[in-house]
Design a protein around this motif. Structure first.
Motif, PDB file in Angstrom:
ATOM      1  N   SER A  96      42.819  43.064  39.924  1.00 50.06           N
ATOM      2  CA  SER A  96      42.580  42.086  38.863  1.00 50.06           C
ATOM      3  C   SER A  96      41.521  41.108  39.343  1.00 50.06           C
ATOM      4  N   GLN A 143      39.863  37.084  38.511  1.00 46.97           N
ATOM      5  CA  GLN A 143      39.986  35.824  37.797  1.00 46.97           C
ATOM      6  C   GLN A 143      38.674  35.055  37.864  1.00 46.97           C
ATOM      7  N   THR A 194      41.973  35.787  33.345  1.00 50.18           N
ATOM      8  CA  THR A 194      42.308  36.887  34.254  1.00 50.18           C
ATOM      9  C   THR A 194      42.040  38.194  33.532  1.00 50.18           C
ATOM     10  N   VAL A 244      42.388  42.457  33.993  1.00 54.92           N
ATOM     11  CA  VAL A 244      43.143  43.398  34.833  1.00 54.92           C
ATOM     12  C   VAL A 244      42.798  44.865  34.592  1.00 54.92           C
ATOM     13  N   ALA A 248      41.816  40.102  43.350  1.00 52.05           N
ATOM     14  CA  ALA A 248      43.032  40.497  44.061  1.00 52.05           C
ATOM     15  C   ALA A 248      42.933  41.990  44.327  1.00 52.05           C
ATOM     16  N   ARG A 305      47.756  40.165  49.273  1.00 52.63           N
ATOM     17  CA  ARG A 305      48.612  39.206  48.601  1.00 52.63           C
ATOM     18  C   ARG A 305      47.920  37.888  48.357  1.00 52.63           C
ATOM     19  N   ALA A 306      46.646  37.810  48.645  1.00 57.84           N
ATOM     20  CA  ALA A 306      45.932  36.566  48.386  1.00 57.84           C
ATOM     21  C   ALA A 306      44.598  36.900  47.739  1.00 57.84           C
ATOM     22  N   LEU A 307      44.056  35.959  46.986  1.00 60.60           N
ATOM     23  CA  LEU A 307      42.790  36.166  46.316  1.00 60.60           C
ATOM     24  C   LEU A 307      41.628  36.009  47.285  1.00 60.60           C
ATOM     25  N   PHE A 324      37.810  34.735  47.062  1.00 59.64           N
ATOM     26  CA  PHE A 324      36.930  33.997  46.177  1.00 59.64           C
ATOM     27  C   PHE A 324      35.474  34.345  46.432  1.00 59.64           C
TER      28      PHE A 324
END
Lengths: 115, 111
Positions: free
Chosen positions: B31, B33, B48, B50, B92, B97-99, B101
């Motif tokens: 996904s 964002q 967001t 997906v 992601a 488990r973390a974005l 950037f």
């Protein structure tokens, strides 16, 4: 409305001093993130917690940085000793979960200047 | 390491113009964002996406996720001074488990 709060908003300190930044996540959010933002590096993930347990702190310089969640309403990021290269804006964010499409709610940041 | 590159880095346009910001990676994301950050504040989520090929509209903003889920774009129609800010994409990855950037696009809309 529910917001992430951070204190202090601004901090100026001398090299070698200890700095503690605090964050209050949104009530009910189980995931807390710490980020650092600079013009050169952009937004970098330092560490994150799930249900107060640290899941990943690989983005943090281990020798001087430490992050904790003493309770569900408080997250802290400590730098000891601080160095000029630590000057940046530090953001805390919280989320309901860890799913990739979970929205992260960011606090207003702590602007740290180390002279 | 999953990297997200945004282009352009800086964009200064006149009110009423259209613009497109790009977010590219060699990695596949489950996904993606888009956030907007105003001076002195933290980033705020805009959308967001997906599904590969997905298009979402938010008033004058149109977001698209690439078919292969490696890239995304943000198109603003008839930009206004209130659109000024730093636009960040965040992805992601599967299993992460973390974005991650992106580097950000700083937009200035002149009245």
């Amino acid at each position: 409305d529910a917001r992430v709060t951070q204190t202090p908003r601004h901090k100026v300190t001398e090299m070698g001093q200890e700095v503690t930044m605090r964050c209050q996540p949104i009530l009910g959010h189980n995931t807390v993130f710490w980020y650092r933002q600079t013009m050169m590096q952009g937004l970098e993930l330092l560490a994150y917690f799930r249900n107060r347990a640290p899941l990943d702190d690989s983005g943090m310089p281990k020798d001087r940085f430490s992050a904790e969640m003493p309770d569900a309403t408080l997250a802290t990021l400590k730098i000891q000793p601080s160095e000029p290269r630590d000057s940046a804006v530090y953001f805390c964010a919280s989320a309901l979960g860890l799913a990739g499409n979970d929205e992260q709610y960011f606090g207003p940041g702590t602007r740290l200047t180390v002279t | 390491t999953q990297l997200l590159e945004q282009s352009p880095q800086f964009l200064s346009i006149q009110e009423g113009e259209n613009l497109t910001v790009y977010c590219n990676s060699s990695s596949v994301f489950s996904s993606l964002q888009w956030y907007r950050q105003e001076p002195g504040e933290g980033p705020v989520l805009l959308v967001t996406v997906v599904t590969g090929g997905e298009v979402k509209k938010l008033k004058r903003l149109t977001f698209q996720f690439g078919d292969a889920r490696k890239d995304s774009s943000l198109h603003i129609t008839a930009a206004q001074p209130g659109d000024t800010g730093l636009y960040l994409c965040a992805g992601a990855g599967a299993g992460r488990r973390a974005l991650t950037f992106g580097s950000g696009t700083r937009l200035q809309v002149q009245p």
